[in-house]
Design a protein around this motif. Structure first.
Motif, PDB file in Angstrom:
ATOM      1  N   TRP A  45       0.971  -1.270  -0.090  1.00 39.92           N
ATOM      2  CA  TRP A  45      -0.020  -0.005  -0.151  1.00 39.92           C
ATOM      3  C   TRP A  45       0.972   1.136   0.070  1.00 39.92           C
ATOM      4  O   TRP A  45       0.780   2.089  -0.626  1.00 39.92           O
ATOM      5  CB  TRP A  45      -0.833  -0.035   1.159  1.00 39.92           C
ATOM      6  CG  TRP A  45      -1.647   1.256   1.499  1.00 39.92           C
ATOM      7  CD1 TRP A  45      -2.881   1.500   0.633  1.00 39.92           C
ATOM      8  CD2 TRP A  45      -1.410   2.403   2.070  1.00 39.92           C
ATOM      9  NE1 TRP A  45      -3.202   2.822   0.907  1.00 39.92           N
ATOM     10  CE2 TRP A  45      -2.460   3.343   1.709  1.00 39.92           C
ATOM     11  CE3 TRP A  45      -0.453   2.685   3.082  1.00 39.92           C
ATOM     12  CZ2 TRP A  45      -2.458   4.684   2.262  1.00 39.92           C
ATOM     13  CZ3 TRP A  45      -0.367   4.174   3.415  1.00 39.92           C
ATOM     14  CH2 TRP A  45      -1.318   5.055   3.322  1.00 39.92           C
ATOM     15  N   GLY A  46       1.797   1.375   0.976  1.00 38.22           N
ATOM     16  CA  GLY A  46       2.712   2.412   0.905  1.00 38.22           C
ATOM     17  C   GLY A  46       3.642   2.872  -0.342  1.00 38.22           C
ATOM     18  O   GLY A  46       3.513   4.015  -0.775  1.00 38.22           O
ATOM     19  N   TRP A  47       4.114   1.706  -1.193  1.00 39.48           N
ATOM     20  CA  TRP A  47       4.638   2.105  -2.317  1.00 39.48           C
ATOM     21  C   TRP A  47       3.631   2.597  -3.413  1.00 39.48           C
ATOM     22  O   TRP A  47       3.754   3.439  -4.208  1.00 39.48           O
ATOM     23  CB  TRP A  47       5.539   0.771  -2.632  1.00 39.48           C
ATOM     24  CG  TRP A  47       6.771   0.958  -2.014  1.00 39.48           C
ATOM     25  CD1 TRP A  47       6.944   0.025  -1.117  1.00 39.48           C
ATOM     26  CD2 TRP A  47       8.060   1.556  -2.559  1.00 39.48           C
ATOM     27  NE1 TRP A  47       8.319   0.294  -0.733  1.00 39.48           N
ATOM     28  CE2 TRP A  47       8.974   1.363  -1.525  1.00 39.48           C
ATOM     29  CE3 TRP A  47       8.297   2.576  -3.339  1.00 39.48           C
ATOM     30  CZ2 TRP A  47      10.248   1.642  -1.554  1.00 39.48           C
ATOM     31  CZ3 TRP A  47       9.469   3.086  -3.461  1.00 39.48           C
ATOM     32  CH2 TRP A  47      10.471   2.699  -2.675  1.00 39.48           C
ATOM     33  N   GLY A  48       2.514   1.774  -3.339  1.00 43.19           N
ATOM     34  CA  GLY A  48       1.560   2.064  -4.391  1.00 43.19           C
ATOM     35  C   GLY A  48       1.007   3.672  -4.234  1.00 43.19           C
ATOM     36  O   GLY A  48       0.800   4.358  -5.113  1.00 43.19           O
ATOM     37  N   ALA A  49       0.649   4.072  -2.756  1.00 49.51           N
ATOM     38  CA  ALA A  49       0.183   5.487  -2.651  1.00 49.51           C
ATOM     39  C   ALA A  49       1.460   6.503  -3.067  1.00 49.51           C
ATOM     40  O   ALA A  49       0.737   7.628  -3.256  1.00 49.51           O
ATOM     41  CB  ALA A  49      -0.176   5.346  -1.024  1.00 49.51           C
ATOM     42  N   ALA A  50       2.675   5.903  -2.563  1.00 49.26           N
ATOM     43  CA  ALA A  50       3.672   7.158  -2.888  1.00 49.26           C
ATOM     44  C   ALA A  50       3.644   7.208  -4.413  1.00 49.26           C
ATOM     45  O   ALA A  50       3.831   8.574  -4.836  1.00 49.26           O
ATOM     46  CB  ALA A  50       4.804   6.519  -2.303  1.00 49.26           C
ATOM     47  N   GLY A  51       3.678   6.212  -5.301  1.00 52.13           N
ATOM     48  CA  GLY A  51       3.854   6.443  -6.798  1.00 52.13           C
ATOM     49  C   GLY A  51       2.403   7.227  -7.184  1.00 52.13           C
ATOM     50  O   GLY A  51       2.756   7.839  -7.943  1.00 52.13           O
ATOM     51  N   GLY A  52       1.304   6.815  -6.577  1.00 47.99           N
ATOM     52  CA  GLY A  52       0.056   7.464  -7.173  1.00 47.99           C
ATOM     53  C   GLY A  52       0.091   8.919  -6.789  1.00 47.99           C
ATOM     54  O   GLY A  52      -0.416   9.896  -7.483  1.00 47.99           O
ATOM     55  N   ALA A  53       0.606   9.385  -5.441  1.00 48.28           N
ATOM     56  CA  ALA A  53       0.677  10.652  -5.046  1.00 48.28           C
ATOM     57  C   ALA A  53       1.667  11.292  -5.989  1.00 48.28           C
ATOM     58  O   ALA A  53       1.398  12.663  -6.227  1.00 48.28           O
ATOM     59  CB  ALA A  53       1.146  10.780  -3.471  1.00 48.28           C
ATOM     60  N   ALA A  54       2.803  10.996  -6.397  1.00 49.00           N
ATOM     61  CA  ALA A  54       3.666  11.565  -7.218  1.00 49.00           C
ATOM     62  C   ALA A  54       2.947  11.841  -8.803  1.00 49.00           C
ATOM     63  O   ALA A  54       3.431  12.854  -9.290  1.00 49.00           O
ATOM     64  CB  ALA A  54       4.862  10.859  -7.526  1.00 49.00           C
ATOM     65  N   ALA A  55       2.267  10.794  -9.275  1.00 46.34           N
ATOM     66  CA  ALA A  55       1.520  10.935 -10.393  1.00 46.34           C
ATOM     67  C   ALA A  55       0.467  11.964 -10.165  1.00 46.34           C
ATOM     68  O   ALA A  55       0.267  12.601 -11.273  1.00 46.34           O
ATOM     69  CB  ALA A  55       1.006   9.334 -10.787  1.00 46.34           C
ATOM     70  N   VAL A  56      -0.027  12.329  -9.264  1.00 39.65           N
ATOM     71  CA  VAL A  56      -1.342  13.376  -9.045  1.00 39.65           C
ATOM     72  C   VAL A  56      -0.349  14.630  -9.024  1.00 39.65           C
ATOM     73  O   VAL A  56      -1.032  15.686  -9.730  1.00 39.65           O
ATOM     74  CB  VAL A  56      -1.855  13.064  -7.713  1.00 39.65           C
ATOM     75  CG1 VAL A  56      -2.612  14.279  -7.286  1.00 39.65           C
ATOM     76  CG2 VAL A  56      -2.863  11.892  -7.902  1.00 39.65           C
ATOM     77  N   VAL A  57       0.532  14.598  -8.509  1.00 41.45           N
ATOM     78  CA  VAL A  57       1.457  15.997  -8.588  1.00 41.45           C
ATOM     79  C   VAL A  57       1.946  16.243 -10.008  1.00 41.45           C
ATOM     80  O   VAL A  57       1.833  17.387 -10.542  1.00 41.45           O
ATOM     81  CB  VAL A  57       2.606  16.106  -7.628  1.00 41.45           C
ATOM     82  CG1 VAL A  57       3.565  17.336  -7.616  1.00 41.45           C
ATOM     83  CG2 VAL A  57       1.951  15.932  -5.967  1.00 41.45           C
TER      84      VAL A  57
END
Length: 91
Positions: A45-57
């Motif tokens: 979850w943490g790696w997916g959330a970090a990658g998704g947050a970077a994608a949103v930015v």
């Protein structure tokens, strides 16, 4: 905007990322039980959330606003790629 309003604004910006990362991590743990046995759900979850947050930015910078289909496609890639990488490293 008050600090509480700003907090909720940012939290709602990243809520789809966190939700999608949680759903995908759960699906990985169910569908690939043997391959994902050594990986903790929180790590997926943490790696997916970090990658998704970077994608949103990145989508905000490139597209200028949230809510475009290209931004959501980038969000899906940003969540899926780190989790795919974690599974492929384990093999």
């Amino acid at each position: 905007m008050s600090p509480l309003d700003a907090f909720w604004h940012v939290a709602n910006l990243f809520a789809p990322t966190w939700g999608l990362a949680a759903l995908l991590a759960g699906a990985i743990k169910l569908a690939w039980r043997r391959e994902a046995k050594a990986l903790r759900w929180l790590r997926l979850w943490g790696w997916g959330a970090a990658g998704g947050a970077a994608a949103v930015v990145v989508s905000l910078v490139l597209l200028g606003r949230d809510g475009k289909m290209a931004g959501y496609a980038l969000l899906v890639l940003g969540v899926a790629l780190p989790q795919w990488w974690l599974l492929s490293v384990r093999r």
